[in-house]
Each structure stands twice: as C-alpha cells, then as structure tokens.
Scaffold this active site. Structure first.
Site, PDB file in Angstrom:
ATOM      1  N   GLN A 131       4.881   4.207 -17.950  1.00  0.00           N
ATOM      2  CA  GLN A 131       5.669   3.107 -17.391  1.00  0.00           C
ATOM      3  C   GLN A 131       5.173   1.740 -17.842  1.00  0.00           C
ATOM      4  OE1 GLN A 131       4.512   4.275 -13.215  1.00  0.00           O
ATOM      5  NE2 GLN A 131       4.620   2.073 -12.869  1.00  0.00           N
ATOM      6  N   SER A 186      -1.985  -5.064  -6.623  1.00  0.00           N
ATOM      7  CA  SER A 186      -3.229  -4.669  -7.305  1.00  0.00           C
ATOM      8  C   SER A 186      -3.581  -5.685  -8.388  1.00  0.00           C
ATOM      9  CB  SER A 186      -3.070  -3.287  -7.928  1.00  0.00           C
ATOM     10  OG  SER A 186      -2.729  -2.362  -6.924  1.00  0.00           O
ATOM     11  N   ASP A 201       8.142  -3.959  -4.777  1.00  0.00           N
ATOM     12  CA  ASP A 201       8.839  -3.472  -5.976  1.00  0.00           C
ATOM     13  C   ASP A 201      10.250  -3.060  -5.559  1.00  0.00           C
ATOM     14  OD1 ASP A 201       6.607  -3.472  -8.032  1.00  0.00           O
ATOM     15  OD2 ASP A 201       5.709  -2.382  -6.373  1.00  0.00           O
ATOM     16  N   HIS A 258      -4.943  -1.544  -1.729  1.00  0.00           N
ATOM     17  CA  HIS A 258      -5.143  -2.714  -0.877  1.00  0.00           C
ATOM     18  C   HIS A 258      -4.415  -2.477   0.440  1.00  0.00           C
ATOM     19  CE1 HIS A 258      -1.085  -3.597  -2.153  1.00  0.00           C
ATOM     20  NE2 HIS A 258      -1.468  -3.666  -3.423  1.00  0.00           N
ATOM     21  N   HIS A 267      -0.974  -0.838   0.411  1.00  0.00           N
ATOM     22  CA  HIS A 267      -0.985   0.628   0.308  1.00  0.00           C
ATOM     23  C   HIS A 267      -1.397   1.244   1.648  1.00  0.00           C
ATOM     24  CE1 HIS A 267      -1.856  -0.450  -4.035  1.00  0.00           C
ATOM     25  NE2 HIS A 267      -0.814   0.347  -4.166  1.00  0.00           N
ATOM     26  N   GLY A 312      -3.364   3.390  -7.607  1.00  0.00           N
ATOM     27  CA  GLY A 312      -4.741   3.052  -7.246  1.00  0.00           C
ATOM     28  C   GLY A 312      -4.944   1.557  -7.087  1.00  0.00           C
TER      29      GLY A 312
HETATM   30  O1  PAF Z   1       4.659   1.291  -7.601  1.00  0.00           O
HETATM   31  C1  PAF Z   1       3.770   1.899  -8.214  1.00  0.00           C
HETATM   32  O2  PAF Z   1       2.583   1.763  -7.960  1.00  0.00           O
HETATM   33  C2  PAF Z   1       4.156   2.845  -9.342  1.00  0.00           C
HETATM   34  O3  PAF Z   1       5.242   2.358 -10.043  1.00  0.00           O
HETATM   35  C3  PAF Z   1       4.415   4.282  -8.850  1.00  0.00           C
HETATM   36  C4  PAF Z   1       5.622   4.342  -7.933  1.00  0.00           C
HETATM   37  C5  PAF Z   1       3.193   4.808  -8.131  1.00  0.00           C
HETATM   38  C6  PAF Z   1       4.699   5.191 -10.053  1.00  0.00           C
HETATM   39  O4  PAF Z   1       3.624   5.207 -10.938  1.00  0.00           O
END
Ligand code: PAF
Length: 282
Positions: free
Chosen positions: A61, A187, A150, A34, A37, A31
């Site tokens: 995580q 984000s 990432d 931006h 995404h 969520g």
């Molecule tokens: O990159 C992210 O936003 C998160 O690590 C993901 C891949 C949605 C898993 O929660």
C-alpha cells in the site's frame, strides 16, 4: 496474549474460537500504536469474546519507497500496549508470510477509490484492499475496527467487502482521537520536527473555522478554496488537497444538499515532509 507470526497458527486459533461459538473482533494496524489505536482495541475488547490485532507494515500500500522505509516500527512497545489492553492474539507476521508470492490481485474499487488519496497515491487503495482482504480471510472476524482519520479508507474497505462477499462481517468506524491541541493522532506524528509539531494544530483550527464558513453561506467550492488558502498561509504547512465529499460515495459535491449522506471535508497537508490527513463532518 499470544504473539502469532504465522498464518497457519492464526487460522488454527480462530477456528478453535469459532468452534466454541466465540465472536471475533479484528483490529488491523500497521503498528507504531498510539492512543487512537488503543481506543479501537478497547472497543473491540468490549464488543467481542476474542480480540485479534494485526501489526503489519503492508508494503503493497506504499506508493513511495521512502515512506515505507521511514514508517515507524515499534514492535516491542506495540506488544506491551496490546498486552495491557487484554488482547488475545497479536498477529505480527513477516512480509514473506503474508506475501509468499506477489499479490497480483487488482480490485475494482470504483469511484470511492478514484478521488483524493486514490488520485494522489496510485495503487495505495489496491494495496489496502489486498492486505485487509487477506486479514479478513484468515481471521474471519465478526467485526473489524477502523479509525475515521482515514475516512476514505473505510469507504474503500466497505467496497472491498462487497466485492469479496465477506458475509456477516461488520465494519465498525471509530471516531478520531486527538491531542489536546486538536492534532489528530497518527503514527506519522513522531516524525514531525518540533517546528512542524508546533504548527500542526492549525489544520484542525482551520477545519473548525470552515464550519462557520458553511454557516455563513459559503458554497462547498468557496469553503474548499478558503481552507486551502488558510492552511497554506501557515509557515511550514502546505495543503495537498481539500475536498468536500459525500460521506459514503466520496464524490465531491457542488452544493451542500448534494451530499445525501452528509458532507465531509477531507484534507491532506504536508507539514515539512510529513504527510498528515484529517477530516471534518459538516
Ligand atoms: O490504516 C492502516 O493502518 C492500514 O491502512 C491498514 C488498514 C492496517 C491496512 O494495512
């Protein structure tokens, strides 16, 4: 667009789509959406019959409770953006829906998960593997889309896919989207102070400069040290690490030739108390 809150409903709509022979694209997100995404969602829209976007701040995580607590949450704006992008299903479950019981699975992610983010954030990648494997099992996508900001996460997810044997699933990595001044969209950027926002573009500036350092004959270790020194010379920025790694194995390289799959420089920088990451291909 239908907003779905339960695993049962998502399973049922994707099963119906599969029965009709439709392809499914999944964009997993946490969520606070931006333009980065948006680019993933638009690509998924172009390449699939059905697009599912998950919006779930995955607690497993986060190795830092403050980071989880302060992670931006903007569900209404997220839903509006996804509707505008022509998404079919926005999956926005509660934590108890995804984890009715604690997820105790430990993934053997190997060396890709041991360096950089894996070393700095113990348990982080295991949590990513937990949630992404659950999402893949529920949504059964043909393609899943991830942003290259990432960079290491993509390598870890590919490894998880191998371990779990998700056959016929394509992991699609998508280029970083940047602000006009070079800052990678994240984000977390909304948490930057005005002063922090002003110095943040230096990260990209130094990474671009490092291309010239390589061209001038510096070794990966020399480039690494120079990048860290230049970032730390900016008031308000502090590099946590800079590593030059092989683009697939994520292992640091001593020479440029050692990077058989191409070399990528991955950086994490504290801008005030906001942790920003970025990378560059050599
Ligand atoms: O990159 C992210 O936003 C998160 O690590 C993901 C891949 C949605 C898993 O929660």
């Amino acid at each position: 667009m239908e907003i779905i809150n339960t695993v049962a409903r998502l399973s049922s709509v994707v099963e119906a789509a599969r029965q009709e022979g439709k392809s499914i694209g999944l964009v997993p997100t946490m969520g606070a959406l931006h333009a980065g995404h948006r680019s993933l969602v638009e690509r998924a829209r172009r390449e699939n019959d059905i697009v599912v976007v998950s919006v779930f701040v995955n607690p497993t995580q986060f190795n830092n409770p403050d980071d989880l607590r302060t992670y931006p949450r903007t569900e209404e704006a997220d839903a509006a953006m996804l509707r505008e992008c022509g998404v079919d299903f926005a999956f926005m479950p509660a934590v108890e829906e995804i984890y009715p019981e604690p997820d105790t699975r430990v993934f053997d992610l190997g060396p890709v998960a041991e360096v950089m983010e894996g070393a700095m954030r113990p348990g982080h990648f295991n949590g990513v593997a937990q949630i992404v494997s659950k999402l893949f099992a529920i949504a059964k996508p043909d393609k899943a889309y991830f942003g290259e900001k990432d960079f290491q996460q993509i390598a870890v997810i590919r490894r998880m896919v191998e371990i779990e044997g998700f056959k016929g699933l394509e992991i699609v990595d998508c280029p970083i989207v940047r602000e006009p001044d070079g800052l990678a969209l994240s984000s977390r950027n909304v948490r930057l102070t005005p002063e922090g926002r002003a110095v943040a573009p230096h990260i990209r500036r130094v990474l671009l400069k490092s291309l010239d350092m390589k061209a001038a004959g510096l070794t990966p270790a020399q480039v690494r040290d120079a990048v860290v020194a230049e970032i730390n010379a900016v008031d308000g920025l502090e590099a946590e690490y800079y590593e030059i790694v092989d683009a697939l194995t994520m292992q640091p390289v001593a020479t440029w030739d050692e990077a058989r799959n191409g070399a990528v420089g991955c950086v994490t920088v504290y801008d005030g108390d906001v942790r920003l990451i970025d990378n560059i291909r050599y």
